[in-house]
Design an enzyme around this catalytic site. Structure first.
Site, PDB file in Angstrom:
ATOM      1  N   GLU A 500      13.942  -5.858  11.296  1.00  0.00           N
ATOM      2  CA  GLU A 500      14.533  -6.074  12.542  1.00  0.00           C
ATOM      3  C   GLU A 500      16.231  -6.382  13.368  1.00  0.00           C
ATOM      4  OE1 GLU A 500      10.000  -8.101  13.018  1.00  0.00           O
ATOM      5  OE2 GLU A 500      12.251  -9.208  13.276  1.00  0.00           O
ATOM      6  N   LEU A 501      16.996  -7.155  11.636  1.00  0.00           N
ATOM      7  CA  LEU A 501      18.241  -7.235  12.402  1.00  0.00           C
ATOM      8  C   LEU A 501      19.256  -6.316  12.171  1.00  0.00           C
ATOM      9  CD1 LEU A 501      20.320  -9.141  12.949  1.00  0.00           C
ATOM     10  CD2 LEU A 501      19.921  -9.450  10.222  1.00  0.00           C
TER      11      LEU A 501
END
Length: 609
Positions: A500-501
């Site tokens: 996600e990052l």
């Protein structure tokens, strides 16, 4: 016997006295009046030069014709350089005395020194000294390859633009008297700025040599510069030369008006002056070029009188200077200094006047007293301005978040109308009980229920049976903000949080359609951050959760977070929330933030502690 002795004594007396009587009868040489030294002349070694007796530079005292008829004779003496005694000059074919001049044909190195010209007869004597410098012929006197060396300073010659004129070589008539035949003249034109020179004939027909003179048919600006004339003549078996230089400059045409004019003070100009102080009044005049009568005058008058005629002339003084020279037109400035300027001077007439041979102009200076600024009012206004600026600075430092939120609520644009995103916020967090309770019970509840944002949480909104990677990337791509909850367990290698990052950072770096927000849930050292976070930290906003201090909706945490989130117009409950954010006095009447959630806020905060 007695008569013989008497005769012998008489002869002895007469014989002893006769030598003295003969010596006293001889004419004595008169004392010579020394008029000192005047001027110095330079000549180039090997060229013709001459010295004029400076006694004849005062025609009212000595004139050559009248002195010669009065029996006064001119003698020349030489005191060589480094000698104390002068010696009579032995005239020869090289050193020639012609009327009031001593000619050197040519000059030699040992001719340098002092030359004394003396006028005397049996009853009077006057003498005066002139110095001669014989310059060696070396490369220092030569400006360029073809420029002839010269020891005499240039003579200034001004020529009217678009007009013609003839240039004559200086002292050519004197050389003609000493020559056995007509001398020949060679002309050179030199441009030192561009480092070139040229011997006549020049490149076009605007110049023409007529005999020994150089004729300008049409004077142009580019024809300015140095013009050398080299004179050569025959005297006996010798060929003698000397060189002179003319500095030719262009001036405005003779057809232009030549009357002077006052440039300053201007017509209807009013000058403010301060009484009790020093006042400078400027008079500036324009004087057109005049070759025939070049004199000019510029001055001040006060009440129709010159400064030296005023009873209080000690307070007045004036100085003049040339401020501009433009092709012969001169702009001259005269400054009148009045110190101190009194109140009665306001009623006096100050006139600026200019004059030349062609005309006269004068102009009155209009004066008014300069108003004194109100010091009390000015000080009070300055003090109020400083206090107001200080108050505004303090208000901004304390309430800048509130002011920014108000500005965004009034003028900010709603991103829902400008993009096709589905979610406002995608929350990324470590999948453990502590961070999960904070995200679900606190962040999600306030963002959705209180602030009206659409929130995406993967564990809640993903459909069963899908691929984690594809769905994660899809959720991030459809969100406007990626909210990352930092903790020690976040973004370990191979975890979904790291995916996600990276997806959020790539979306922010490439398209700019996604912004990443960091929420520090627990303090953690920077060393435990993953490499992707350390590199992107400079461009990311960091909001810190401070436990109990961040519970209330009016805390700095929620204000700071709202600044980073998309703009939402005040609608219904959101409008009430905005009022609570901006009202610090109503904080005690608000309910606890976590008490609005579906779980017990004390239990959540105790677990996070």
């Amino acid at each position: 016997m007695m008569s013989f002795i008497f005769i012998l004594l008489f002869l002895l007396l007469v014989g002893g006295a006769s030598p003295e009587d003969d010596q006293s009868s001889e004419p004595t040489e008169p004392m010579c009046d020394d008029w000192g030294e005047e001027g110095a002349e330079s000549v180039l070694e090997g060229e013709v030069g001459w010295l004029s007796c400076p006694l004849f530079s005062h025609p009212s005292v000595y004139n050559y014709s009248s002195t010669h008829s009065a029996g006064l004779h001119l003698f020349w003496y030489h005191r060589p350089r480094g000698h104390e005694l002068e010696e009579p000059i032995a005239l020869s074919s090289r050193l020639i005395k012609h009327k009031d001049r001593l000619w050197f044909q040519p000059a030699e190195r040992n001719d340098s020194g002092e030359f004394i010209c003396m006028l005397r007869n049996v009853s009077s004597c006057s003498r005066m000294t002139v110095r001669l410098h014989v310059l060696p012929r070396d490369n220092e006197l030569r400006g360029s390859a073809c420029e002839p060396p010269v020891a005499v300073a240039p003579e200034d010659v001004q020529l009217y633009l678009q007009r013609g004129r003839t240039l004559d070589c200086p002292h050519l008539g004197d050389a003609t008297k000493m020559a056995d035949g007509p001398p020949s003249v060679t002309w050179y034109r030199v441009n030192r700025a561009q480092s070139w020179c040229q011997q006549y004939p020049f490149w076009n027909s605007d110049w023409q040599q007529e005999g020994s003179s150089l004729r300008f048919h049409n004077m142009l600006v580019q024809y300015q510069g140095l013009y050398f004339c080299r004179v050569q003549y025959q005297r006996g078996d010798l060929v003698l030369v000397y060189t002179r230089v003319l500095n030719v400059t262009a001036v405005h045409s003779i057809s232009l008006p030549k009357e002077p004019s006052v440039l300053r003070p201007a017509v209807d100009e009013v000058i403010s002056v301060r009484t009790g102080s020093e006042v400078r009044l400027v008079c500036r005049g324009l004087f057109p070029v005049m070759l025939e009568h070049p004199w000019l005058d510029i001055w001040w008058t006060v009440d129709g009188k010159t400064l030296d005629q005023l009873p209080d002339h000690q307070r007045f003084s004036q100085t003049s200077r040339e401020v501009l020279y433009n092709f012969g037109d001169r702009t001259v400035e005269n400054v009148l200094l009045v110190q101190p300027f009194s109140s009665r001077d306001l009623d006096r007439d100050f006139n600026c006047s200019v004059r030349n041979q062609r005309g006269f102009e004068t102009r009155r200076t209009q004066l008014e007293e300069e108003g004194t600024p109100p010091s009390v009012e000015l000080g009070c206004g300055l003090g109020v301005t400083l206090v107001l600026m200080l108050v505004l600075f303090v208000v901004y430092q304390v309430f800048w978040l509130e002011l920014l939120l108000v500005y965004r609520s009034w003028f900010g644009s709603d991103e829902r109308h400008t993009d096709d995103k589905e979610y406002d916020v995608y929350i990324s967090y470590a999948r453990n009980s502590e961070e999960e309770n904070f995200v679900l019970s606190t962040l999600r509840t306030v963002l959705e229920d209180e602030l009206g944002f659409s929130v995406c949480i993967f564990d809640r909104d993903s459909l069963p049976g899908g691929t984690i990677t594809d769905e994660t990337l899809g959720f991030v791509a459809r969100s406007r903000r990626l909210l990352v909850v930092l903790s020690r367990g976040y973004a370990s290698r191979g975890s979904q949080a790291l995916l996600e990052l990276k997806a959020g950072l790539d979306g922010m770096a490439l398209g700019g359609h996604l912004r990443v927000i960091l929420v520090q849930y627990r303090p953690l050292p920077r060393q435990v951050w993953v490499r992707e976070l350390r590199r992107a930290r400079v461009a990311l906003a960091l909001v810190r959760w401070r436990g109990d201090e961040s519970r209330e909706l009016t805390s700095r945490f929620w204000k700071r977070l709202r600044v980073e989130l998309p703009v939402r117009r005040a609608e219904g409950g959101a409008n009430k929330t905005l009022l609570r954010l901006l009202s610090q006095n109503s904080t005690s009447s608000q309910t606890g933030l976590i008490s609005t959630t579906r779980k017990d806020p004390d239990q959540v905060l105790n677990r996070t502690a």
